[in-house]
Design a protein around this motif. Structure first.
Motif, PDB file in Angstrom:
ATOM      1  N   ALA A 139       0.614  -1.250  -0.135  1.00  0.00           N
ATOM      2  CA  ALA A 139      -0.085   0.094  -0.084  1.00  0.00           C
ATOM      3  C   ALA A 139       0.884   1.272   0.160  1.00  0.00           C
ATOM      4  CB  ALA A 139      -0.795   0.113   1.321  1.00  0.00           C
ATOM      5  N   SER A 140       0.386   2.242  -0.785  1.00  0.00           N
ATOM      6  CA  SER A 140       1.080   3.575  -0.406  1.00  0.00           C
ATOM      7  C   SER A 140       0.179   4.601   0.592  1.00  0.00           C
ATOM      8  CB  SER A 140       0.818   4.315  -1.797  1.00  0.00           C
ATOM      9  OG  SER A 140       1.603   3.568  -2.868  1.00  0.00           O
ATOM     10  N   TYR A 141       0.836   5.227   1.089  1.00  0.00           N
ATOM     11  CA  TYR A 141       0.203   6.077   2.302  1.00  0.00           C
ATOM     12  C   TYR A 141       1.061   7.182   2.596  1.00  0.00           C
ATOM     13  CZ  TYR A 141       4.394   4.169   4.738  1.00  0.00           C
ATOM     14  OH  TYR A 141       5.497   3.676   5.287  1.00  0.00           O
ATOM     15  N   LYS A 142       0.616   8.319   3.378  1.00  0.00           N
ATOM     16  CA  LYS A 142       1.443   9.508   3.937  1.00  0.00           C
ATOM     17  C   LYS A 142       1.011   9.759   5.242  1.00  0.00           C
ATOM     18  CE  LYS A 142       2.675  14.327   2.734  1.00  0.00           C
ATOM     19  NZ  LYS A 142       2.681  14.748   4.210  1.00  0.00           N
ATOM     20  N   LEU A 143       2.150   9.907   6.043  1.00  0.00           N
ATOM     21  CA  LEU A 143       1.719  10.066   7.657  1.00  0.00           C
ATOM     22  C   LEU A 143       1.494  11.731   7.763  1.00  0.00           C
ATOM     23  CD1 LEU A 143       4.772   8.492   9.401  1.00  0.00           C
ATOM     24  CD2 LEU A 143       2.282   7.710   9.116  1.00  0.00           C
ATOM     25  N   PRO A 144       0.730  12.062   8.606  1.00  0.00           N
ATOM     26  CA  PRO A 144       0.201  13.447   8.559  1.00  0.00           C
ATOM     27  C   PRO A 144       1.597  14.518   8.985  1.00  0.00           C
ATOM     28  CG  PRO A 144      -0.248  12.342  10.528  1.00  0.00           C
ATOM     29  CD  PRO A 144       0.176  11.305   9.680  1.00  0.00           C
ATOM     30  N   GLN A 145       1.154  15.683   8.472  1.00  0.00           N
ATOM     31  CA  GLN A 145       2.192  16.805   8.908  1.00  0.00           C
ATOM     32  C   GLN A 145       1.985  17.141  10.271  1.00  0.00           C
ATOM     33  OE1 GLN A 145       2.982  20.428   6.307  1.00  0.00           O
ATOM     34  NE2 GLN A 145       1.849  21.408   7.970  1.00  0.00           N
ATOM     35  N   LEU A 146       3.101  17.280  11.084  1.00  0.00           N
ATOM     36  CA  LEU A 146       3.072  17.603  12.613  1.00  0.00           C
ATOM     37  C   LEU A 146       3.442  19.062  12.670  1.00  0.00           C
ATOM     38  CD1 LEU A 146       2.898  17.124  15.661  1.00  0.00           C
ATOM     39  CD2 LEU A 146       5.391  16.158  15.413  1.00  0.00           C
ATOM     40  N   THR A 147       2.573  19.618  13.364  1.00  0.00           N
ATOM     41  CA  THR A 147       2.849  21.204  13.821  1.00  0.00           C
ATOM     42  C   THR A 147       2.726  21.258  15.324  1.00  0.00           C
ATOM     43  OG1 THR A 147       1.986  22.131  11.878  1.00  0.00           O
ATOM     44  CG2 THR A 147       2.382  23.607  13.722  1.00  0.00           C
ATOM     45  N   VAL A 148       3.974  21.814  15.962  1.00  0.00           N
ATOM     46  CA  VAL A 148       4.061  22.122  17.414  1.00  0.00           C
ATOM     47  C   VAL A 148       4.343  23.281  17.605  1.00  0.00           C
ATOM     48  CG1 VAL A 148       5.455  21.303  19.575  1.00  0.00           C
ATOM     49  CG2 VAL A 148       5.188  19.717  17.384  1.00  0.00           C
ATOM     50  N   HIS A 149       3.401  23.959  18.772  1.00  0.00           N
ATOM     51  CA  HIS A 149       3.304  25.376  18.874  1.00  0.00           C
ATOM     52  C   HIS A 149       4.095  25.648  20.212  1.00  0.00           C
ATOM     53  CE1 HIS A 149       0.547  28.966  20.158  1.00  0.00           C
ATOM     54  NE2 HIS A 149       1.610  29.117  20.344  1.00  0.00           N
ATOM     55  N   LEU A 150       5.081  26.176  20.265  1.00  0.00           N
ATOM     56  CA  LEU A 150       6.133  26.674  21.300  1.00  0.00           C
ATOM     57  C   LEU A 150       6.109  28.088  21.741  1.00  0.00           C
ATOM     58  CD1 LEU A 150       9.116  24.349  20.188  1.00  0.00           C
ATOM     59  CD2 LEU A 150       7.142  23.742  21.755  1.00  0.00           C
ATOM     60  N   LYS A 151       6.393  28.420  23.069  1.00  0.00           N
ATOM     61  CA  LYS A 151       6.842  29.442  23.572  1.00  0.00           C
ATOM     62  C   LYS A 151       8.095  29.549  23.898  1.00  0.00           C
ATOM     63  CE  LYS A 151       5.201  32.912  27.014  1.00  0.00           C
ATOM     64  NZ  LYS A 151       4.524  33.069  28.209  1.00  0.00           N
ATOM     65  N   ALA A 152       8.929  30.570  23.441  1.00  0.00           N
ATOM     66  CA  ALA A 152      10.165  30.661  23.359  1.00  0.00           C
ATOM     67  C   ALA A 152      10.415  31.213  25.172  1.00  0.00           C
ATOM     68  CB  ALA A 152      11.158  31.642  22.772  1.00  0.00           C
ATOM     69  N   GLY A 153      11.694  30.589  25.623  1.00  0.00           N
ATOM     70  CA  GLY A 153      12.243  30.857  26.874  1.00  0.00           C
ATOM     71  C   GLY A 153      12.642  32.273  26.934  1.00  0.00           C
ATOM     72  N   ARG A 154      13.772  32.814  27.925  1.00  0.00           N
ATOM     73  CA  ARG A 154      14.244  34.052  27.927  1.00  0.00           C
ATOM     74  C   ARG A 154      15.362  34.082  27.095  1.00  0.00           C
ATOM     75  NH1 ARG A 154      14.200  35.495  34.751  1.00  0.00           N
ATOM     76  NH2 ARG A 154      11.650  35.537  34.678  1.00  0.00           N
ATOM     77  N   SER A 155      16.061  32.941  26.788  1.00  0.00           N
ATOM     78  CA  SER A 155      17.457  33.180  26.324  1.00  0.00           C
ATOM     79  C   SER A 155      17.598  31.768  25.770  1.00  0.00           C
ATOM     80  CB  SER A 155      18.385  33.697  26.967  1.00  0.00           C
ATOM     81  OG  SER A 155      18.925  32.900  28.154  1.00  0.00           O
ATOM     82  N   GLY A 156      18.680  31.741  25.013  1.00  0.00           N
ATOM     83  CA  GLY A 156      19.327  30.440  24.637  1.00  0.00           C
ATOM     84  C   GLY A 156      19.008  30.001  23.108  1.00  0.00           C
ATOM     85  N   VAL A 157      18.933  28.728  22.918  1.00  0.00           N
ATOM     86  CA  VAL A 157      18.701  27.978  21.558  1.00  0.00           C
ATOM     87  C   VAL A 157      17.778  26.919  21.715  1.00  0.00           C
ATOM     88  CG1 VAL A 157      19.891  26.530  19.624  1.00  0.00           C
ATOM     89  CG2 VAL A 157      21.081  28.473  20.476  1.00  0.00           C
ATOM     90  N   VAL A 158      16.858  26.867  21.091  1.00  0.00           N
ATOM     91  CA  VAL A 158      15.724  25.561  20.919  1.00  0.00           C
ATOM     92  C   VAL A 158      16.037  24.750  19.676  1.00  0.00           C
ATOM     93  CG1 VAL A 158      13.369  25.157  20.813  1.00  0.00           C
ATOM     94  CG2 VAL A 158      14.001  27.300  21.824  1.00  0.00           C
ATOM     95  N   GLU A 159      16.293  23.756  20.050  1.00  0.00           N
ATOM     96  CA  GLU A 159      16.859  22.498  19.160  1.00  0.00           C
ATOM     97  C   GLU A 159      15.640  21.518  19.113  1.00  0.00           C
ATOM     98  OE1 GLU A 159      21.588  22.919  18.192  1.00  0.00           O
ATOM     99  OE2 GLU A 159      20.781  21.136  19.508  1.00  0.00           O
TER     100      GLU A 159
END
Length: 205
Positions: A139-159
Motif C-alpha cells: 500500500a501507498s500512504y502518507k503520514l500527517p504533517q506535525l505542527t508543534v506550537h512553542l513559547k520561547a524561553g528567556r534566552s538560549g537556543v531551541v533545538e
C-alpha cells in the motif's frame, strides 16, 4: 526454518525502509538503527527516509512560534524474496519537547492510506505521534504533517531533535507482520536515531 532465518533480515530491511521519518531539510534523510525481535531471534536493520522540518531561525524571548515536520509519502512492498509483508501496525514516533521552550499545543494535518486516525499527545516532555494502522503490504500512504506550537524561553537556543538513544530507549516503535508459506511472524521493531542531529535550530534573542 533455516530458509526463514536466511531471508527474514532482508525482508525486514526492505519492508520497513519506506516508513517516513522527519529530517532536517527537504532532500536530506535521517537514519534510525532498528532491531526486530522475532521467535527466530533478533535482527538489526536501518531505516532512512527524506522529509522536511521547518522553524524560524530567530525569535524574541517569550515569543510564540511553530515547528513543522512534513512527513514524505511512502509505500510498502507486498512481497520480498518470497515473503509476504502483510501489514505494519502500531507505529509510535516520539519527539522531545525542546529545552528553552514551553509546549503550548500540537496538531496533525493531512495523511492518507493509514486505515486509522493518527493522534498526537504530549506527556512527560515528549510529543508522540501514533498510527494504529494497519498499513497493508504493497500500500501507498502518507503520514500527517506535525505542527508543534512553542513559547520561547528567556534566552538560549531551541533545538528540535528526535527521541531515542538505544534499543532500551527507542524513539520509534512499530509492529510488522510477515508471512512465509504457512508461517506468520509478528515482529516488534524498536528504533533510535543514529546519528541524531537537530532537525531545527531557533535562536532566542
Amino acid at each position: 526454518m533455516t530458509t526463514l532465518r536466511k531471508f527474514l533480515a532482508p525482508v525486514m530491511v526492505m519492508g520497513l525502509v519506506l516508513v517516513p521519518l522527519p529530517a532536517s531539510a527537504a532532500g536530506s534523510a535521517v537514519s534510525y538503527a532498528c532491531r526486530a525481535d522475532t521467535k527466530f531471534g533478533q535482527h538489526q536493520l536501518s531505516l532512512r527516509q527524506g522529509a522536511e522540518a521547518k522553524a524560524p531561525t530567530v525569535v524574541r524571548p517569550g515569543a510564540h512560534f511553530y515547528v513543522v515536520v512534513d512527513l514524505k509519502p511512502g509505500s510498502l512492498p507486498g512481497e520480498v524474496k518470497g515473503f509476504k509483508l502483510k501489514e505494519v501496525r502500531d507505529l509510535s514516533l516520539r519527539i522531545p519537547i525542546p529545552a528553552n521552550a514551553q509546549y503550548v499545543s500540537a496538531w496533525l494535518s493531512g495523511g492518507s492510506g493509514l486505515n486509522s486516525t493518527p493522534t498526537i499527545q504530549a506527556a512527560g516532555g515528549v510529543a508522540t505521534l501514533r498510527v494504529a494502522g494497519p498499513i497493508a503490504g504493497g500500500a501507498s500512504y502518507k503520514l500527517p504533517q506535525l505542527t508543534v506550537h512553542l513559547k520561547a524561553g528567556r534566552s538560549g537556543v531551541v533545538e528540535t531533535k528526535l527521541q531515542g538513544s538505544s534499543f532500551d530507549n527507542p524513539g520509534l516503535d512499530l509492529q510488522a507482520t510477515i508471512k512465509w508459506k504457512f508461517v506468520t511472524i509478528k515482529a516488534p521493531v524498536k528504533c533510535y536515531p543514529d546519528p541524531n542531529p537537530a532537525l531545527t535550530r531557533t535562536e532566542i534573542r
